[in-house]
Design a protein around this motif. Structure first.
Motif, PDB file in Angstrom:
ATOM      1  N   ALA A 155      29.167  16.340  36.675  1.00 33.43           N
ATOM      2  CA  ALA A 155      29.533  15.367  35.746  1.00 33.43           C
ATOM      3  C   ALA A 155      28.570  14.438  35.500  1.00 33.43           C
ATOM      4  CB  ALA A 155      30.844  14.452  36.160  1.00 33.43           C
ATOM      5  N   ILE A 156      27.555  14.180  36.342  1.00 34.95           N
ATOM      6  CA  ILE A 156      26.529  13.424  35.917  1.00 34.95           C
ATOM      7  C   ILE A 156      25.424  14.078  35.199  1.00 34.95           C
ATOM      8  CG2 ILE A 156      24.835  13.834  38.057  1.00 34.95           C
ATOM      9  CD1 ILE A 156      24.591  10.971  38.359  1.00 34.95           C
ATOM     10  N   LEU A 157      25.527  15.532  35.222  1.00 37.61           N
ATOM     11  CA  LEU A 157      24.796  16.140  34.478  1.00 37.61           C
ATOM     12  C   LEU A 157      25.357  16.705  33.058  1.00 37.61           C
ATOM     13  CD1 LEU A 157      22.635  17.808  37.289  1.00 37.61           C
ATOM     14  CD2 LEU A 157      22.068  15.952  36.060  1.00 37.61           C
TER      15      LEU A 157
ATOM     16  N   ALA B 131      21.537  16.183  46.821  1.00 36.23           N
ATOM     17  CA  ALA B 131      21.154  16.428  45.479  1.00 36.23           C
ATOM     18  C   ALA B 131      21.741  15.299  44.443  1.00 36.23           C
ATOM     19  CB  ALA B 131      21.748  17.795  44.944  1.00 36.23           C
ATOM     20  N   LEU B 132      22.688  14.810  44.802  1.00 38.23           N
ATOM     21  CA  LEU B 132      23.324  13.556  43.949  1.00 38.23           C
ATOM     22  C   LEU B 132      22.380  12.466  43.936  1.00 38.23           C
ATOM     23  CD1 LEU B 132      27.126  13.458  44.489  1.00 38.23           C
ATOM     24  CD2 LEU B 132      25.711  13.038  42.196  1.00 38.23           C
TER      25      LEU B 132
ATOM     26  N   VAL C 266      10.906  21.192  44.278  1.00 39.40           N
ATOM     27  CA  VAL C 266      12.092  21.760  45.303  1.00 39.40           C
ATOM     28  C   VAL C 266      13.548  21.061  44.881  1.00 39.40           C
ATOM     29  CG1 VAL C 266      12.804  21.883  47.534  1.00 39.40           C
ATOM     30  CG2 VAL C 266      10.608  22.304  47.202  1.00 39.40           C
ATOM     31  N   HIS C 267      13.548  19.935  44.775  1.00 41.09           N
ATOM     32  CA  HIS C 267      14.951  19.183  44.577  1.00 41.09           C
ATOM     33  C   HIS C 267      15.369  19.459  43.150  1.00 41.09           C
ATOM     34  CE1 HIS C 267      14.968  16.563  48.135  1.00 41.09           C
ATOM     35  NE2 HIS C 267      13.677  16.334  47.866  1.00 41.09           N
TER      36      HIS C 267
ATOM     37  N   ARG D 133      20.497  10.840  40.853  1.00 43.91           N
ATOM     38  CA  ARG D 133      20.588   9.391  40.330  1.00 43.91           C
ATOM     39  C   ARG D 133      19.191   8.858  40.349  1.00 43.91           C
ATOM     40  NH1 ARG D 133      25.452   9.422  44.466  1.00 43.91           N
ATOM     41  NH2 ARG D 133      27.283   9.640  42.913  1.00 43.91           N
ATOM     42  N   GLY D 134      18.487   8.870  41.252  1.00 43.06           N
ATOM     43  CA  GLY D 134      17.170   8.281  41.266  1.00 43.06           C
ATOM     44  C   GLY D 134      16.142   8.750  40.210  1.00 43.06           C
ATOM     45  N   LYS D 135      16.319  10.201  39.925  1.00 45.75           N
ATOM     46  CA  LYS D 135      15.356  10.720  38.998  1.00 45.75           C
ATOM     47  C   LYS D 135      15.679  10.857  37.490  1.00 45.75           C
ATOM     48  CE  LYS D 135      12.085  11.040  42.057  1.00 45.75           C
ATOM     49  NZ  LYS D 135      10.842  10.242  42.108  1.00 45.75           N
TER      50      LYS D 135
END
Length: 196
Positions: free
Chosen positions: A186-188, A150-151, A118-119, A155-157
């Motif tokens: 940006a993180i992606l 979602a952020l 889901v996430h 970050r955790g996964k």
């Protein structure tokens, strides 16, 4: 928390559906922040992703390599907004099946519990919604609290995704005070430039 994740997915799918419905005819061939993808390719990819996950959640075989490539097959037809809406509704129904969130599934990034799936879909909708808004000059309407969740998930996964299965580019710089959806983009791997 599980209900929140499905509610977040429903909200993200709805907001992206609004973006798709407002794409002008002359924008379908516009370039997007996804390298080599036009708007039609991007929306096609999103529909393919929703249908793929729906099938997996309902017991279909795991995704074959390249299954999410929008160039592999046109799925939008003559009414892309309706096609996107139908795929989104089917995906939500599949996630709402009893026991799905507690089960494990083989998805394109590996074997994950249903709640992680889901996430993953929430992140996918948010980031590609960002791509779509950028490509078509539309305003995003994602609630910040959904994007912040979602952020946190991302970050955790992100480090758990095998490099050979990662669909993301390397993180890009972004100001700390940028809107949450820009920080997620940006993180992606998206280059975030100011919009005026």
């Amino acid at each position: 928390m599980t209900t929140v994740a499905i509610d977040d997915l429903a909200a993200a799918l709805g907001a992206v559906g609004d973006l798709v419905a407002d794409i002008r005819q002359d924008q379908w061939s516009a370039l997007t922040p996804c390298p080599e993808w036009q708007v039609r390719d991007l929306v096609n990819h999103m529909v393919i992703g929703s249908r793929l996950f729906t099938g997996i959640l309902r017991g279909a075989a795991a995704a074959a390599p390249g299954a999410l490539d929008p160039k592999a097959g046109e799925k939008l037809g003559d009414d892309p907004a309706s096609t996107h809406g139908e795929a989104a509704g089917d995906l939500l129904a599949a996630f709402r099946q009893p026991g799905v969130l507690e089960s494990t599934f083989e998805v394109p990034v590996g074997t994950v519990p249903g709640i992680v799936a889901v996430h993953l879909r929430v992140v996918e909708e948010l980031v590609h919604g960002w791509d779509l808004a950028r490509a078509t000059g539309q305003q995003l309407r994602f609630p910040d609290e959904i994007v912040e969740r979602a952020l946190e998930f991302t970050r955790g996964k992100l480090a758990d995704v095998p490099p050979d299965r990662s669909p993301f580019g390397p993180p890009q710089p972004v100001p700390d005070d940028a809107p949450p959806v820009d920080r997620l983009a940006a993180i992606l791997g998206r280059r975030v430039t100011p919009r005026f």
